[in-house]
Design an enzyme around this catalytic site. Sequence first.
Site, mmCIF file in Angstrom:
data_model
loop_
_atom_site.group_PDB
_atom_site.id
_atom_site.type_symbol
_atom_site.label_atom_id
_atom_site.label_comp_id
_atom_site.label_asym_id
_atom_site.label_seq_id
_atom_site.Cartn_x
_atom_site.Cartn_y
_atom_site.Cartn_z
ATOM 1 C CG MET A 31 23.315 37.739 40.443
ATOM 2 S SD MET A 31 24.365 38.524 41.695
ATOM 3 C CE MET A 31 25.750 39.062 40.705
ATOM 4 C CD GLU A 36 21.710 36.433 22.352
ATOM 5 O OE1 GLU A 36 21.479 35.212 22.247
ATOM 6 O OE2 GLU A 36 20.818 37.290 22.222
ATOM 7 N N GLY A 37 24.599 34.869 26.680
ATOM 8 C CA GLY A 37 25.073 33.764 27.491
ATOM 9 C C GLY A 37 23.973 33.216 28.391
ATOM 10 C CG HIS A 38 22.338 35.565 31.550
ATOM 11 N ND1 HIS A 38 22.891 36.795 31.297
ATOM 12 C CD2 HIS A 38 22.768 35.213 32.789
ATOM 13 C CE1 HIS A 38 23.603 37.181 32.340
ATOM 14 N NE2 HIS A 38 23.555 36.229 33.256
ATOM 15 C CD GLN A 98 28.648 31.072 40.250
ATOM 16 O OE1 GLN A 98 28.689 32.156 40.814
ATOM 17 N NE2 GLN A 98 27.973 30.895 39.112
ATOM 18 C CG MET A 110 28.699 36.974 25.483
ATOM 19 S SD MET A 110 27.148 36.328 24.791
ATOM 20 C CE MET A 110 27.473 36.587 23.041
#
Length: 280
Positions: free
Chosen positions: A30, A35-37, A153, A184
């Site tokens: 979204m 950094e997680g993405h 999820q 994060m």
Amino acid sequence: MRTLRDVKGLRSVVAGWKRAGQSVGVVPTMGALHEGHLSLVAAAKAGTDRVIATVFVNPMQFNNAEDLAKYPRTEDRDAAMLMEAGVDLLFAPAPEVVYPDGFATTVGVSGLSTDLEGTFRPGHFDGVATVVTKLLMMTGADRAYFGEKDWQQLQIVRRLVRDLNIPATITGCATRREADGLAMSSRNLRLSAEERAVAPALHNAMAAAAAAIRGGAPVPAALATARDAVVAAGFAEVEYLELREAEGLAPLDRLDRPARLLAAAWLGPVRLIDNIAVAP
């Protein structure tokens, strides 16, 4: 990196890749990337020949209009980050592309979506399941990559793919954390400096509870201690902090199978979630 906003163009590019025998990975986001993405992008690049990232703030999964309005939108910055990370295609559709006039179909996953987040965000997971189904069908991806931070999820997405025979493999990737342990999240941007200093207390309390449970402490007592510690640190409310079966999310009062400690708590105006694996 190409940026596309229409489904026809997206499918045309993907069809060309597949004619060339290339596998396709997708990283749904979204936006407001961190950094997680990018760790999901790295996993996708390692596991597939071509990588699509999607940036779409999904209105269907927000049950609070104010929360939707406040969600950070940073597409130019996101695009620059994705290009630097080596993404092949950014799919950033407008809401009317995903939900055209007259759209009337909702995907729901019974059981897994009814409590924990489902209790406090009614309808949220129907929105997630619907948009994930649409993104998988629109991109035609062979593999999709999701962070384990949103553990409930992830289990819902795995179930819907299995139940609907969608030909995509769902890969969960480890939660990326700041140096002080905070998971994060795009929502962290909304924390004040004072709140940001308090935020790691959630993970710290969960880690202490997980260690206590692994050490043989009674589960209810360990969870109560953790909830008290989170509130004492300055959180306004702990909505839940529970030990659940890792895959089916059934409540556990003793550690006799792979489990997950899951929590959601309010810090100022921001709702933080986290989870930790707890093995017997």
